[in-house]
Design a protein around this motif. Structure first.
Motif, mmCIF file in Angstrom:
data_model
loop_
_atom_site.group_PDB
_atom_site.id
_atom_site.type_symbol
_atom_site.label_atom_id
_atom_site.label_comp_id
_atom_site.label_asym_id
_atom_site.label_seq_id
_atom_site.Cartn_x
_atom_site.Cartn_y
_atom_site.Cartn_z
ATOM 1 N N ASP A 108 8.138 1.246 6.882
ATOM 2 C CA ASP A 108 6.750 1.713 7.042
ATOM 3 C C ASP A 108 5.819 1.033 6.039
ATOM 4 O O ASP A 108 4.682 0.682 6.377
ATOM 5 C CB ASP A 108 6.675 3.232 6.862
ATOM 6 N N ILE A 109 6.297 0.862 4.814
ATOM 7 C CA ILE A 109 5.483 0.207 3.785
ATOM 8 C C ILE A 109 5.238 -1.252 4.153
ATOM 9 O O ILE A 109 4.108 -1.750 4.042
ATOM 10 C CB ILE A 109 6.184 0.311 2.410
ATOM 11 N N GLU A 110 6.275 -1.926 4.617
ATOM 12 C CA GLU A 110 6.136 -3.321 5.027
ATOM 13 C C GLU A 110 5.126 -3.463 6.164
ATOM 14 O O GLU A 110 4.328 -4.405 6.191
ATOM 15 C CB GLU A 110 7.495 -3.882 5.448
ATOM 16 N N ALA A 111 5.150 -2.509 7.109
ATOM 17 C CA ALA A 111 4.212 -2.541 8.236
ATOM 18 C C ALA A 111 2.777 -2.353 7.744
ATOM 19 O O ALA A 111 1.850 -3.025 8.224
ATOM 20 C CB ALA A 111 4.573 -1.456 9.252
ATOM 21 N N LYS A 161 11.455 3.943 -4.579
ATOM 22 C CA LYS A 161 12.873 4.267 -4.715
ATOM 23 C C LYS A 161 13.548 4.558 -3.379
ATOM 24 O O LYS A 161 14.753 4.318 -3.217
ATOM 25 C CB LYS A 161 13.038 5.480 -5.646
ATOM 26 N N ASP A 162 12.777 5.070 -2.422
ATOM 27 C CA ASP A 162 13.339 5.479 -1.141
ATOM 28 C C ASP A 162 13.361 4.292 -0.172
ATOM 29 O O ASP A 162 12.347 3.919 0.419
ATOM 30 C CB ASP A 162 12.514 6.624 -0.556
ATOM 31 N N LYS A 163 14.536 3.703 0.015
ATOM 32 C CA LYS A 163 14.653 2.514 0.867
ATOM 33 C C LYS A 163 14.354 2.802 2.333
ATOM 34 O O LYS A 163 14.029 1.898 3.097
ATOM 35 C CB LYS A 163 16.045 1.904 0.714
ATOM 36 N N VAL A 183 3.209 -2.727 -9.486
ATOM 37 C CA VAL A 183 2.453 -1.656 -8.834
ATOM 38 C C VAL A 183 3.374 -0.456 -8.679
ATOM 39 O O VAL A 183 4.447 -0.556 -8.074
ATOM 40 C CB VAL A 183 1.895 -2.087 -7.462
ATOM 41 N N ILE A 184 2.948 0.666 -9.228
ATOM 42 C CA ILE A 184 3.737 1.898 -9.155
ATOM 43 C C ILE A 184 3.071 2.822 -8.142
ATOM 44 O O ILE A 184 1.958 3.299 -8.358
ATOM 45 C CB ILE A 184 3.823 2.593 -10.520
ATOM 46 N N GLY A 185 3.752 3.051 -7.028
ATOM 47 C CA GLY A 185 3.199 3.877 -5.961
ATOM 48 C C GLY A 185 2.943 3.035 -4.729
ATOM 49 O O GLY A 185 2.127 2.112 -4.763
ATOM 50 N N ALA A 186 3.649 3.353 -3.640
ATOM 51 C CA ALA A 186 3.547 2.543 -2.426
ATOM 52 C C ALA A 186 2.880 3.314 -1.295
ATOM 53 O O ALA A 186 3.230 3.185 -0.130
ATOM 54 C CB ALA A 186 4.933 2.062 -1.992
ATOM 55 N N GLY A 187 1.880 4.122 -1.671
ATOM 56 C CA GLY A 187 1.098 4.828 -0.662
ATOM 57 C C GLY A 187 -0.008 3.925 -0.126
ATOM 58 O O GLY A 187 0.055 2.698 -0.243
ATOM 59 N N VAL A 188 -1.038 4.530 0.435
ATOM 60 C CA VAL A 188 -2.153 3.767 1.011
ATOM 61 C C VAL A 188 -2.770 2.829 -0.022
ATOM 62 O O VAL A 188 -2.972 1.636 0.235
ATOM 63 C CB VAL A 188 -3.231 4.726 1.570
ATOM 64 N N MET A 189 -3.058 3.350 -1.218
ATOM 65 C CA MET A 189 -3.717 2.524 -2.235
ATOM 66 C C MET A 189 -2.762 1.496 -2.831
ATOM 67 O O MET A 189 -3.134 0.336 -3.038
ATOM 68 C CB MET A 189 -4.287 3.409 -3.341
ATOM 69 N N GLY A 190 -1.527 1.889 -3.099
ATOM 70 C CA GLY A 190 -0.562 0.949 -3.653
ATOM 71 C C GLY A 190 -0.324 -0.238 -2.737
ATOM 72 O O GLY A 190 -0.240 -1.394 -3.190
ATOM 73 N N CYS A 191 -0.266 0.025 -1.432
ATOM 74 C CA CYS A 191 -0.086 -1.061 -0.460
ATOM 75 C C CYS A 191 -1.319 -1.948 -0.396
ATOM 76 O O CYS A 191 -1.214 -3.179 -0.292
ATOM 77 C CB CYS A 191 0.230 -0.486 0.920
#
Length: 274
Positions: free
Chosen positions: A39-42, A32-34, A6-14
């Motif tokens: 926030d992504i995990e949450a 890329k931004d650790k 999955v490329i993109g960890a925004g609302v849809m990617g998550c």
């Protein structure tokens, strides 16, 4: 365990990550931004709670962060879920082209960009197809599948099987900017924004007419807040660019809200406060 990129960890990617990992898939999620990992995990954790509360059949999988497209080379399917900015999509598809193989299928979750155009950039149009997941992905059990002009029947059949495996219904449509869903939905969201801007009615009244009079679950301004005001504005720009019809010109209130950072639910304020 089937591997999905999955490329993109925004609302849809998550949301897409949660849908697959709760159906037994191993998801590699590019970010890329650790500093954004927490926030992504949450967000994924919240999605998983919603999924598990609403679904009976759960097949545990997993996800992990990766930093580059090269790390997705072993994935059977790669789902692109980056922003609706054409320069960003072009960069992604050129990078994907560098690792392409005959078995890999590329899926775009774009809201409006024609799949045929993305297939041309990738260089193997037969392997590129659109799956328009709806937000929230973990709750809406149907998707729009977009067949580009070059999409092969083999790719289409494999994608149909993939969608069925995560227990979603699909509707197959031919390619055009906005497809079926967003050529219709963005018109009513845009017109609702005009009504709001003109002072004809407040947000609750506009949405109330849609929900109480037409039986919709969500009104157009609520829907815009869920999608993201910035995404709606970008999608309208793509529709206008492709059709050159005034009905797709983005309402000025939407552009003003983007500049003010009022992006809907993800920012805490849009047409409503959250």
């Amino acid at each position: 365990m089937t591997e999905i990129g999955v490329i993109g960890a925004g609302v849809m990617g998550c949301g897409i990550t949660s849908a697959f990992m709760n159906n037994g898939y191993h998801v590699y999620l590019i970010e890329k931004d650790k500093e954004k990992y927490k926030d992504i995990e949450a967000r994924i954790k919240q999605n998983n709670v919603l999924f598990r509360f609403n679904k009976k059949d759960i097949k545990p999988g997993k996800y992990e962060f990766v930093e580059s497209i090269e790390e997705l080379a072993s994935c059977s399917f790669i789902i692109e879920a980056v922003s609706e900015k054409m320069d960003e999509k072009e960069s992604v598809y050129k990078a994907l082209s560098a690792i392409k193989n005959q078995e890999q299928i590329i899926i775009s979750n774009t809201s409006c960009v024609p799949i045929t155009k993305l297939g041309e950039i990738y260089g193997a149009a037969e392997k590129v197809v659109g799956i328009h997941f709806m937000n929230p992905v973990v709750l809406i059990d149907a998707v729009e599948v977009i067949r580009g002009k070059g999409t092969s029947e083999d790719t289409l059949e494999k994608v149909k099987a993939l969608i069925s495996d995560i227990k979603k219904e699909y509707f197959i449509v031919n390619d055009c900017a906005g497809f079926v869903s967003n050529r219709i939905s963005h018109l009513y969201m845009n017109e609702a924004a005009h009504l709001f801007e003109e002072g004809i009615a407040d947000a609750r009244s506009i949405d109330g007419v849609f929900k109480k009079c037409y039986g919709h679950k969500s009104g157009p301004l609520e829907t815009a807040d869920i999608i993201g005001i910035d995404v709606v504005a970008d999608s309208l720009d793509i529709l206008y660019e492709n059709y050159k019809q005034d009905k797709f010109k983005c309402a000025q209130i939407l552009r003003k809200m983007v500049l003010e950072g009022k992006l809907g639910r993800k920012s805490g304020q849009g047409f409503y406060k959250y």
